[in-house]
Write a protein that holds these residues in place. Structure first.
Motif, PDB file in Angstrom:
ATOM      1  N   ILE A 301      61.873 -10.880 -98.725  1.00  0.00           N
ATOM      2  CA  ILE A 301      62.863 -10.059 -98.959  1.00  0.00           C
ATOM      3  C   ILE A 301      62.776  -8.768 -98.157  1.00  0.00           C
ATOM      4  O   ILE A 301      63.808  -8.182 -97.684  1.00  0.00           O
ATOM      5  N   ASP A 302      61.696  -8.078 -98.067  1.00  0.00           N
ATOM      6  CA  ASP A 302      61.240  -7.066 -97.539  1.00  0.00           C
ATOM      7  C   ASP A 302      61.688  -7.145 -95.765  1.00  0.00           C
ATOM      8  O   ASP A 302      62.338  -6.314 -95.144  1.00  0.00           O
ATOM      9  N   GLU A 303      61.402  -8.485 -95.374  1.00  0.00           N
ATOM     10  CA  GLU A 303      61.744  -8.687 -94.039  1.00  0.00           C
ATOM     11  C   GLU A 303      63.309  -8.572 -93.772  1.00  0.00           C
ATOM     12  O   GLU A 303      63.836  -8.153 -92.770  1.00  0.00           O
ATOM     13  N   TYR A 304      64.182  -9.323 -94.610  1.00  0.00           N
ATOM     14  CA  TYR A 304      65.506  -9.465 -94.612  1.00  0.00           C
ATOM     15  C   TYR A 304      66.048  -8.155 -94.827  1.00  0.00           C
ATOM     16  O   TYR A 304      67.151  -7.759 -94.111  1.00  0.00           O
ATOM     17  N   LEU A 305      65.642  -7.046 -95.605  1.00  0.00           N
ATOM     18  CA  LEU A 305      66.052  -5.708 -95.557  1.00  0.00           C
ATOM     19  C   LEU A 305      65.570  -4.847 -94.833  1.00  0.00           C
ATOM     20  O   LEU A 305      66.021  -3.623 -95.010  1.00  0.00           O
ATOM     21  N   ALA A 306      64.642  -5.224 -93.928  1.00  0.00           N
ATOM     22  CA  ALA A 306      64.136  -4.145 -92.959  1.00  0.00           C
ATOM     23  C   ALA A 306      65.205  -3.458 -92.149  1.00  0.00           C
ATOM     24  O   ALA A 306      66.175  -4.265 -91.942  1.00  0.00           O
TER      25      ALA A 306
END
Length: 348
Positions: A301-306
């Motif tokens: 999720i962090d990668e997706y929202l970066a």
């Protein structure tokens, strides 16, 4: 009309809907059919009580209706809620419902088309918002920031952006003069970019999966399957290998369908004999059962929202690394050729 339930796969991109009505008497103004990802259709009057008799064990979707049918729709929602069936109840901006316990979603499409989003900022308690992503109408990141800030102030429970699939006739129906060209010739804004725009206001990309209540069993299975479904959706949106993404989806669907208690199987160490739960899927199941914060899913999720700028930087670094590797390989190849020439000269 022949009212009936139609089953579909519950997926995060489709708001976890498992049972959607067909031949539904939809609202007369434009609305977003969350089950099909298309514009909804206006319908004729119908006896909604006909849909109350079939017991259903997963999320039931009740789209918007004309005002005269609102009370019957709310009664239908209460009938299913009393059995423990989760209900997704879709309202038009400014509308209210009498169905305590339902997951309420306000359709932002009418407000977007009217050019006035203020009705979205007065939400029913606990409601979320389905926000349509339309080229020329809702593709401005500054608009997303305003929407995110105002919906956070209105205490929206969640906000999910989704791009409707539009036919040419529907595009013509929705197009304003200032958006006609964009609606017909431009791609809709990406769901990932929309989620990036709202994350700083505390909103995650998807509606948390609504879960059944007793007497319906295996609620924990649905929770675990939902977490794997989110991982699969994000995995695919990140452009990672499709085979692994499909394996995650298949694992999620297996957990949804099985009558085994997956949490008990995990605690007893029996996941190893289940072919559908291998590799990354098994890791996610173990983290979900342990309720340890699911670091692997959190990292996805962090990668997706970066921020997109960080994504571009990482892509550039990857390209530079690849170019450096190719240069090194070329140098090593050249050196190997020189060594071969030297050996050939010595041999002569």
């Amino acid at each position: 009309m022949s009212l009936r339930w139609v089953a579909q796969r519950p997926e995060p991109a489709r708001f976890w809907i498992r049972f959607a009505p067909r031949d539904w008497p939809g609202a007369n103004e434009p609305w977003f059919d969350l089950a099909r990802g298309k514009l909804g259709e206006a319908g004729e009057g119908a006896d909604l009580a006909l849909l109350a008799f079939q017991p259903l064990d997963d999320l039931v979707y009740l789209p918007p209706v004309p005002p005269l049918l609102a009370a019957a729709r709310d009664a239908l929602a209460r009938d299913h809620l009393e059995r423990g069936t989760p209900v997704l109840l879709q309202l038009m901006p400014g509308e209210r419902a009498a169905a305590p316990g339902a997951t309420v979603v306000v359709d932002a499409l009418p407000a977007v088309l009217a050019g006035d989003l203020s009705p979205l900022y007065r939400l029913p308690e606990g409601a979320g918002v389905a926000f349509p992503l339309l080229a020329g109408l809702t593709d401005d990141p500054e608009l997303w920031s305003i929407v995110g800030e105002r919906l956070a102030e209105a205490e929206a429970a969640w906000v999910q952006g989704s791009a409707p699939q539009l036919t040419p006739i529907e595009r013509r129906r929705l197009a304003r003069d200032d958006a006609f060209e964009a609606l017909f010739h431009c791609e809709p804004p990406s769901e990932r970019d929309f989620s990036r725009g709202l994350v700083r206001f505390g909103f995650t990309p998807f509606l948390p999966r609504p879960l059944p209540r007793p007497p319906i069993q295996l609620r924990e299975n649905r929770r675990i399957a939902g977490l794997l479904g989110i991982a699969a959706e994000i995995w695919n949106r990140l452009g990672r290998p499709a085979t692994a993404g499909q394996a995650l989806f298949q694992a999620s669907r297996w957990i949804d369908a099985t009558r085994y208690d997956v949490a008990s199987l995990t605690r007893e160490g029996h996941l190893g004999v289940i072919a559908e739960l291998e590799g990354f899927a098994r890791t996610l199941v173990e983290e979900a059962v342990a309720r340890s914060g699911m670091p692997e899913l959190a990292a996805l999720i962090d990668e997706y929202l970066a921020p997109a700028s960080l994504e571009s930087l990482e892509s550039l670094e990857s390209l530079e690394s690849l170019e450096s590797l190719e240069s090194l390989e070329s140098l090593e190849s050249l050196e190997a050729g020189d060594q071969a020439a030297e050996l050939s000269a010595v041999a002569r």
